[in-house]
Write an enzyme that holds these catalytic residues in place. Structure first.
Site, PDB file in Angstrom:
ATOM      1  N   LYS A   1       0.852  -1.197   0.000  1.00 30.15           N
ATOM      2  CA  LYS A   1       0.000   0.000   0.000  1.00 30.15           C
ATOM      3  C   LYS A   1       0.883   1.240   0.000  1.00 30.15           C
ATOM      4  CE  LYS A   1       1.025   1.054   4.448  1.00 30.15           C
ATOM      5  NZ  LYS A   1       1.732   2.298   4.893  1.00 30.15           N
TER       6      LYS A   1
ATOM      7  N   PRO B   1       9.828  -4.302  -1.091  1.00 31.68           N
ATOM      8  CA  PRO B   1      10.913  -3.842  -0.217  1.00 31.68           C
ATOM      9  C   PRO B   1      10.419  -3.658   1.216  1.00 31.68           C
ATOM     10  CG  PRO B   1      10.887  -2.573  -2.257  1.00 31.68           C
ATOM     11  CD  PRO B   1       9.624  -3.390  -2.241  1.00 31.68           C
TER      12      PRO B   1
ATOM     13  N   GLY C   1       7.839   1.561   4.510  1.00 28.80           N
ATOM     14  CA  GLY C   1       6.552   2.237   4.696  1.00 28.80           C
ATOM     15  C   GLY C   1       5.493   1.777   3.723  1.00 28.80           C
TER      16      GLY C   1
ATOM     17  N   GLY D   1       4.123  -1.434   3.970  1.00 24.26           N
ATOM     18  CA  GLY D   1       3.259  -2.418   4.625  1.00 24.26           C
ATOM     19  C   GLY D   1       3.402  -3.826   4.109  1.00 24.26           C
TER      20      GLY D   1
ATOM     21  N   GLY E   1       5.247  -6.460   5.154  1.00 31.78           N
ATOM     22  CA  GLY E   1       5.148  -7.473   6.199  1.00 31.78           C
ATOM     23  C   GLY E   1       3.739  -7.596   6.737  1.00 31.78           C
ATOM     24  N   SER E   2       3.052  -6.478   6.868  1.00 29.22           N
ATOM     25  CA  SER E   2       1.663  -6.497   7.336  1.00 29.22           C
ATOM     26  C   SER E   2       0.767  -7.224   6.341  1.00 29.22           C
ATOM     27  CB  SER E   2       1.164  -5.065   7.536  1.00 29.22           C
ATOM     28  OG  SER E   2       1.893  -4.411   8.548  1.00 29.22           O
ATOM     29  N   ALA E   3       1.000  -6.993   5.050  1.00 26.18           N
ATOM     30  CA  ALA E   3       0.218  -7.669   4.013  1.00 26.18           C
ATOM     31  C   ALA E   3       0.446  -9.175   4.073  1.00 26.18           C
ATOM     32  CB  ALA E   3       0.591  -7.126   2.636  1.00 26.18           C
TER      33      ALA E   3
ATOM     34  N   ASP F   1      -1.268  -1.526  10.597  1.00 23.72           N
ATOM     35  CA  ASP F   1      -1.856  -1.396   9.262  1.00 23.72           C
ATOM     36  C   ASP F   1      -2.243  -2.741   8.648  1.00 23.72           C
ATOM     37  OD1 ASP F   1       0.684  -2.306   8.794  1.00 23.72           O
ATOM     38  OD2 ASP F   1       1.341  -0.604   7.602  1.00 23.72           O
TER      39      ASP F   1
END
Length: 270
Positions: free
Chosen positions: A8, A93, A97, A99, A101-103, A135
């Site tokens: 994102k 990458p 910023g 996201g 890893g969150s995805a 996030d």
């Protein structure tokens, strides 16, 4: 089951205030970048536990600390699911910023829900994802969302950027979330972000801002230079995403797509 865990960008990011729990209240619109994604493969096995393998970009943490395994442990403890093999093909990458890893973590939550036929509602998936980060919940819906709280409270924010070209640039240096928040000065803007984003994209620059930029640019001139380069190349709008270090630019039309690849391999038609 193989899922594309896309990243994102943040369209505006206002840090409103520091909270008593140590987090910050913020306001941002998260926008999915479907063309830039990790591949997360999850399959059931007969043996208990999770076998994890990562390939592609090297991740800067040991496997046992990877968010994919944290997501598995959360779902196992909550719902009793067990016995999986997880393969992560890393392309987004990290420390950018974006996201990524969150995805990935949210992809594991969604995959386990489907593989084990848990039948979780969207609200339950959002709650589980939110336990893994600020996030992560966004990626359950994966559509433009106005995010508040620490990022986990979402309201759909219809936003049509079709016809534009998005360029994402990841500088060589990174910015830790701790560093970014240490330099920020909370403030409540006079005009809410949602109102500013309803103006034409051509009016966003200088109006739709990222509160992390001031301190991050002061400490990392190379990141500031990327934003300046994007604007010099004709971007209608350029900004750092999240707490950095990735910077993105929105360009009119699709005609300059190949030319813009001189700036970054991450060029996408919206």
């Amino acid at each position: 089951m193989i899922l594309r865990a896309n990243c994102k960008i943040n369209l505006g990011l206002d840090i409103l205030r520091r909270r008593a729990d140590g987090y910050h209240d913020l306001e941002t619109v998260m926008f999915p970048v479907r063309g830039l994604y990790d591949e997360v493969e999850v399959e059931r096995t007969d043996a208990p536990g999770a076998v994890f393998r990562s390939e592609g970009l090297a991740v800067d943490c040991p496997d046992e600390a990877n968010l994919c395994l944290k997501a598995f442990r959360l779902m196992r403890d909550r719902y009793g699911v067990d016995g999986v093999r997880i393969r992560l093909a890393k392309h987004v990458p990290f420390g950018a910023g974006l996201g990524g890893g969150s995805a990935d973590a949210t992809a594991v939550v969604v995959a386990l829900d489907r593989l084990f036929a848990l039948g979780l509602s969207e609200a339950e998936l959002i709650d589980r994802a939110a336990e893994l980060g600020s996030d992560t919940a966004f990626f359950v819906r994966n559509t433009p969302q106005l995010c508040t709280g620490r990022g986990e409270v979402m309201i759909p924010f219809p936003l049509d950027l079709s016809g534009l070209t998005l360029v994402v640039v990841k500088p060589d240096e990174g910015v830790s979330t701790r560093e970014a928040y240490a330099g920020v000065r909370p403030r409540v803007p006079d005009v809410p972000l949602a109102e500013r984003l309803r103006r034409p994209v051509t009016e966003w620059q200088g109006l739709v801002t990222n509160d992390f930029e001031e301190s991050v640019f002061a400490a990392h001139p190379a990141i500031r230079a990327v934003k300046e380069r994007l604007l010099a190349e004709g971007a209608l709008y350029a900004s750092m995403s999240g707490s950095g270090s990735a910077v993105f630019g929105l360009f009119a039309g699709h005609e300059k797509g190949e030319e813009l690849r001189a700036l970054s391999p991450f060029v996408f038609q919206l």
